[in-house]
Enzyme design. Structure first.
Site, PDB file in Angstrom:
ATOM      1  N   GLU A  23       0.840  -1.200   0.000  1.00 12.42           N
ATOM      2  CA  GLU A  23       0.000   0.000   0.000  1.00 12.42           C
ATOM      3  C   GLU A  23       0.874   1.249   0.000  1.00 12.42           C
ATOM      4  O   GLU A  23       2.012   1.224   0.488  1.00 12.42           O
ATOM      5  CB  GLU A  23      -0.884  -0.029   1.267  1.00 12.42           C
ATOM      6  CG  GLU A  23      -1.757   1.189   1.435  1.00 12.42           C
ATOM      7  CD  GLU A  23      -2.750   1.063   2.598  1.00 12.42           C
ATOM      8  OE1 GLU A  23      -2.647   0.108   3.389  1.00 12.42           O
ATOM      9  OE2 GLU A  23      -3.629   1.938   2.690  1.00 12.42           O
ATOM     10  N   GLU A  72     -12.458  -2.247   3.245  1.00  8.38           N
ATOM     11  CA  GLU A  72     -12.975  -1.908   4.587  1.00  8.38           C
ATOM     12  C   GLU A  72     -14.068  -0.837   4.473  1.00  8.38           C
ATOM     13  O   GLU A  72     -13.998   0.226   5.099  1.00  8.38           O
ATOM     14  CB  GLU A  72     -11.828  -1.481   5.522  1.00  8.38           C
ATOM     15  CG  GLU A  72     -10.843  -2.614   5.754  1.00  8.38           C
ATOM     16  CD  GLU A  72      -9.862  -2.402   6.909  1.00  8.38           C
ATOM     17  OE1 GLU A  72      -9.796  -1.292   7.465  1.00  8.38           O
ATOM     18  OE2 GLU A  72      -9.154  -3.372   7.250  1.00  8.38           O
ATOM     19  N   GLU A 104      -6.071  -9.143   4.147  1.00 14.53           N
ATOM     20  CA  GLU A 104      -5.167  -8.471   5.091  1.00 14.53           C
ATOM     21  C   GLU A 104      -5.091  -9.337   6.344  1.00 14.53           C
ATOM     22  O   GLU A 104      -6.120  -9.606   6.976  1.00 14.53           O
ATOM     23  CB  GLU A 104      -5.665  -7.068   5.456  1.00 14.53           C
ATOM     24  CG  GLU A 104      -5.595  -6.086   4.293  1.00 14.53           C
ATOM     25  CD  GLU A 104      -5.914  -4.641   4.678  1.00 14.53           C
ATOM     26  OE1 GLU A 104      -5.712  -4.264   5.853  1.00 14.53           O
ATOM     27  OE2 GLU A 104      -6.371  -3.907   3.786  1.00 14.53           O
TER      28      GLU A 104
HETATM   29  O1  AHR Z   1      -2.599  -2.511   6.607  1.00 16.38           O
HETATM   30  C1  AHR Z   1      -2.853  -1.254   7.172  1.00 16.38           C
HETATM   31  C2  AHR Z   1      -4.320  -0.849   7.114  1.00 16.38           C
HETATM   32  O2  AHR Z   1      -5.076  -1.726   7.885  1.00 16.38           O
HETATM   33  C3  AHR Z   1      -4.991  -0.898   5.774  1.00 16.38           C
HETATM   34  O3  AHR Z   1      -4.764   0.233   5.023  1.00 16.38           O
HETATM   35  C4  AHR Z   1      -6.432  -1.014   6.128  1.00 16.38           C
HETATM   36  O4  AHR Z   1      -7.185  -1.672   5.150  1.00 16.38           O
HETATM   37  C5  AHR Z   1      -6.414  -1.752   7.454  1.00 16.38           C
HETATM   38  O5  AHR Z   1      -7.215  -1.159   8.401  1.00 16.38           O
END
Ligand code: AHR
Length: 540
Positions: free
Chosen positions: A57, A212, A338
């Site tokens: 990211e 999310e 994730e």
């Molecule tokens: O991985 C860090 C963050 O955690 C991501 O951006 C989000 O999707 C999650 O809350």
């Protein structure tokens, strides 16, 4: 193995580590015996390579400094991408990268990241408010769609793009699909892609419809999101058959967030044009609200992290059960896009590396336990993506300028590589359990955790983890209905539970061969305390 034999094995294994290195683990007092039974002839699901996937990211040091060093950098690179990163990702057969977020995805406008790099705008980054003062937090857009596709091409990984639902439009999303996937000479967007250097379509199959959406991706109710989801997928341009992934639950919530899952699928009933191929589950082993540290911890905190980590299985199963109420054939699979350990802030590995943390042997064992769970539920999961691959939470690498190290997590990915595409086979670990003391009190844990698979060449991979800080385990791996004719094995272990690889000591934790013997229908070995073992067994 008797005590003398065990000590000899430990000495031998220690001697097999890097020349001159000190032995990485020491003998302890009592050694339990465990019989592990593997049934290689029984059928099982195929372990999708994508269970060993990645997530990167635009956050802190993940992309800039981590993956992307720039074309003019003195750091070895291929078209601006850190060469050491490419090489190591290839070495573990990285199957897929999820990008560009995370929370960043729902603020990202893909057009900002194409065209000549000097003309790309500087834009707002969701994470910039969490960036320390004096450190640049905004987005330069130097790493955009073409650079990401180049990374995928160079590593052999597939792309998984997370679309912007939170602040983008349906049209913007569909145009990104056209830009990526339409053949040159058809749509104008495809010609624009060709002018920007890529004549051939990227053929992106995996598309995330937001991230999310119950939180940073739009703060929606499941009903609101279901309505958005339908709009985003109904007119989805199908140049290539997509795999559409809907936002799923926050699995580490106390109630596993099952209300999100039932609310979403209930609201989706009757939406015959709105397929859901994957349902994203996020599960962080979340210690943000505690006094835990990433690099230093007590024995109780060691067990707390491992115990909380294996809670991912319950989150998967409870949400899977609810999905089955709406979709009895389970056409929709879980996408755990994730997962990882998340400790409180304060140990960032470089200035401006927001939510980055040191990675220790504890995180390595957590990885192994998680992979064994993924393997055992290979019929339910289409993909999983570690959060995040470099300079973040649960990372495989730490990198800053020309320093680059592999963490214990990297070595576990390496050890589990041969499970990828294998056929899952049943494994029984016996009845042996132990009582451990975690921060939350006494808890029961298995003496050994593991999983097993057979590949096309009839090689059996068995991975085993001994979570104990106290004692090694004498294990006999018995093959039911098969004969072991050759075995090799590796171990990830260290006598310090807090051991880590740092820029100063980059190889403190690494893999070593482990001694084992073929015995009748099985294999005998001693698993050191706080260690992960992988065995590769050629069968008759
Ligand atoms: O991985 C860090 C963050 O955690 C991501 O951006 C989000 O999707 C999650 O809350």
């Amino acid at each position: 193995m008797n005590r003398r034999g065990f000590l000899e094995a430990l000495a031998l294994t220690g001697a097999a580590t890097l020349a001159g290195a000190r032995p990485r683990f020491a003998a302890a007092q009592s050694v339990p015996d465990v019989e592990v039974v593997v049934r290689p002839r029984q059928p099982g699901a195929t372990i999708a390579p994508h269970l060993y996937g990645h997530f990167i990211e635009h956050l802190g040091g993940v992309i800039y400094d981590g993956v992307w060093v720039g074309r003019d950098s003195r750091i070895a690179n291929v078209d601006g991408i850190r060469k050491a990163f490419i090489d190591d990702m290839k070495a573990i057969g990285a199957p897929v990268f999820r990008w560009p977020g995370g929370c960043f995805a729902d603020g990202y406008h893909w057009r900002d990241g194409i065209g000549p790099s000097v003309r790309r705008p500087r834009t707002y980054n969701f994470w910039q408010t969490s960036t320390p003062e004096g450190v640049r937090g905004f987005e330069t857009n130097q790493f955009g769609t073409h650079e990401f596709m180049r990374l995928c091409h160079l590593t052999g990984a597939e792309p998984y793009l997370a679309g912007n639902v939170g602040s983008g439009t349906v049209q913007e999303f569909h145009e990104w699909v056209d830009y990526c996937n339409a053949p040159a000479g058809t749509l104008s967007l495809a010609d624009e892609r060709a002018r920007n250097g890529d004549v051939h379509p990227f053929n992106v199959q995996y598309w995330g419809v937001g991230n999310e959406s119950w939180g940073c991706g739009g703060d929606m109710t499941p009903q609101e999101y279901a309505q958005r989801y339908r709009q985003f997928v109904t007119q989805f341009p199908t140049h290539t058959r997509p795999f559409l992934i809907a936002t799923g639950p926050r699995g580490h919530s106390a109630d596993r967030d099952v209300g999100w899952t039932s609310g979403f699928f209930e609201a989706m009933q009757g939406g015959r044009r709105s397929r859901v191929d994957g349902f994203s589950l996020h599960f962080y082993t979340d210690f943000r609200q505690t006094g835990f540290r990433a690099a230093t911890f007590t024995p109780k905190e060691w067990y707390s992290v491992l115990l909380k980590g294996i809670g991912i299985e319950r989150a998967m199963l409870e949400n899977w059960e609810i999905m089955g109420r709406f979709d009895a054939e389970h056409r929709t699979k879980l996408v755990v896009d994730e997962w990882g350990n998340w400790y409180p802030p304060g140990e960032e590995i470089a200035p401006g590396f927001t939510i980055s943390q040191p990675i220790t042997l504890r995180d390595g064992l957590h990885t192994a336990l998680t992979f064994d769970i993924f393997n055992r539920h290979a019929d339910k999961i289409a993909m999983a993506n570690v959060a995040q691959t470099i300079n973040c939470l649960h990372s495989l690498f730490l990198a800053h300028e020309d320093a680059f190290v592999r963490t214990p997590v990297y070595y576990v990915f390496q050890m589990y590589r041969s499970h990828m595409s294998g056929r899952l086979v049943p494994i029984e670990m016996g009845e042996t359990e132990q009582t451990v003391t975690a921060e939350e009190g006494a808890a029961r844990m298995a003496v050994v955790y593991g999983s097993a698979s057979v590949n096309a060449a009839r090689t059996l991979t068995v991975t085993l983890t001994n979570p104990s800080l106290e004692a090694p385990v004498n294990a006999r791996v018995r093959l039911d209905g098969a004969q072991a004719i050759e075995v090799t094995g590796q171990v990830l272990a260290h006598d310090d539970r807090q051991a880590a690889n740092t820029f100063v000591r980059p190889t403190e934790v690494s893999l070593a061969p482990i001694r084992q013997t073929i015995d009748g229908q099985g294999v005998r070995l001693t698993i050191p305390k706080q260690a992960v073992v992988s065995l590769s067994i050629r069968m008759a």
